[in-house]
Enzyme design. Structure first.
Site, PDB file in Angstrom:
ATOM      1  N   ASP A   1       0.870  -1.176   0.000  1.00 48.28           N
ATOM      2  CA  ASP A   1       0.000   0.000   0.000  1.00 48.28           C
ATOM      3  C   ASP A   1       0.900   1.216   0.000  1.00 48.28           C
ATOM      4  O   ASP A   1       2.016   1.189   0.539  1.00 48.28           O
ATOM      5  CB  ASP A   1      -0.974   0.003   1.182  1.00 48.28           C
ATOM      6  CG  ASP A   1      -0.298   0.042   2.540  1.00 48.28           C
ATOM      7  OD1 ASP A   1      -0.157   1.150   3.100  1.00 48.28           O
ATOM      8  OD2 ASP A   1       0.072  -1.024   3.057  1.00 48.28           O
TER       9      ASP A   1
ATOM     10  N   GLU B   1      -8.076   4.665  12.110  1.00 50.84           N
ATOM     11  CA  GLU B   1      -7.072   4.571  13.166  1.00 50.84           C
ATOM     12  C   GLU B   1      -7.070   5.874  13.947  1.00 50.84           C
ATOM     13  O   GLU B   1      -7.634   6.874  13.511  1.00 50.84           O
ATOM     14  CB  GLU B   1      -5.699   4.270  12.566  1.00 50.84           C
ATOM     15  CG  GLU B   1      -5.297   5.198  11.413  1.00 50.84           C
ATOM     16  CD  GLU B   1      -4.061   4.703  10.662  1.00 50.84           C
ATOM     17  OE1 GLU B   1      -2.952   4.841  11.225  1.00 50.84           O
ATOM     18  OE2 GLU B   1      -4.216   4.202   9.527  1.00 50.84           O
TER      19      GLU B   1
END
Length: 283
Positions: free
Chosen positions: A81, A168
């Site tokens: 990613d 997150e």
């Protein structure tokens, strides 16, 4: 076209009544052909889909973990990613060295587009890398607003991997360090994924970290497929046996074709399972 229909295939004349009935049907067909009725933009920048041939990983790690138990190397399907921090990517070289998939940062909050998204999206697609786009959640904006921003900026590309919602904590954010309760977080996740799923026809994955998962009891979410971060142990050890599809096992990967360090991930299953999963979950 309508005038041609009135003239008829044999020189006859179609009545105005029949022509009037056909007119909305013709308009609908033209609209569908242009993909204008769905509210999305087709992506014509790269070949459809991506190569499902699994290339063996030729990666190293600048700060490797001494794995105990099941190590990431035991999984055959590796990928990455990335975001604006990876500016130099030779996608054909990366693909040849084991980048079988790439999750690319697209958006954040309700007003930020990653400046490298379009370049990474085109490059990965042209190299045959299976690609998906992720949204970084901003805790100071409503989930519905963020979902609309993602939809506005990420094309509906046939064969792409499902969308991803990255959730997150953001303690170092210069503008938003808000920490809401778990019930609110889970509801925001539901709102975002429901809106995005309706647009793309696939429910998003949720990417998260150990602390965020535990603090907000994300195991209470139903119908969710997870991409889990765990850089010191296998996800089964850190997430109490939670099922997962992707595991981010390092942020210090070194991949031929990519300048600098990059996040590296594995898919949960075999090569055959990868092909089956993509067939079922690709857009």
């Amino acid at each position: 076209l309508l005038a041609s229909l009135r003239r008829g295939l044999t020189g006859g004349v179609v009545s105005d009544t029949i022509a009037a009935m056909l007119k909305p049907m013709l308009a609908l067909g033209l609209c569908l052909a242009l993909l204008g009725c769905g509210g999305g933009r087709p992506d014509r920048s790269a070949p459809v889909g991506g190569d499902l041939t699994v290339m063996s990983s030729n990666f190293t790690d600048a700060d490797p973990t001494d794995w105990t138990g099941r190590a990431p190397e035991r999984y055959p399907v590796h990928g990455i990613d990335l975001s604006r921090f990876q500016t130099g990517v030779d996608w054909p070289t990366a693909r040849a060295n084991g980048v079988n998939f790439a999750f690319i940062k697209a958006t954040e909050g309700g007003d930020l587009v990653d400046p490298m998204f379009k370049a990474h999206w085109r490059g990965a697609g042209a190299a045959g890398v299976k690609r998906g786009a992720y949204h970084f959640f901003y805790h100071c904006r409503p989930a519905a607003e963020q979902a609309r921003w993602y939809i506005r900026n990420v094309p509906r590309t046939p064969g792409a991997l499902p969308p991803v919602l990255d959730m997150e904590w953001t303690p170092t954010s210069p503008t938003c360090t808000l920490r809401r309760d778990g019930a609110t977080i889970r509801e925001e996740a539901r709102i975002f994924t429901d809106i995005v799923a309706r647009h793309y026809g696939q429910r998003p994955l949720i990417y998260t970290t150990v602390d965020f998962y535990e603090d907000n009891e994300l195991w209470r979410l139903s119908g969710v497929e997870f991409w889990l971060r765990s850089v010191a142990a296998h996800p089964n050890d850190r997430y109490d046996g939670q099922s997962w599809s992707f595991w981010q096992y390092t942020s210090t990967g070194l991949v031929p074709g990519i300048a600098g360090r990059v996040d590296v991930n594995v898919f949960a299953g075999s090569k055959a399972a990868w092909a089956e999963w993509v067939g079922a979950r690709a857009l």
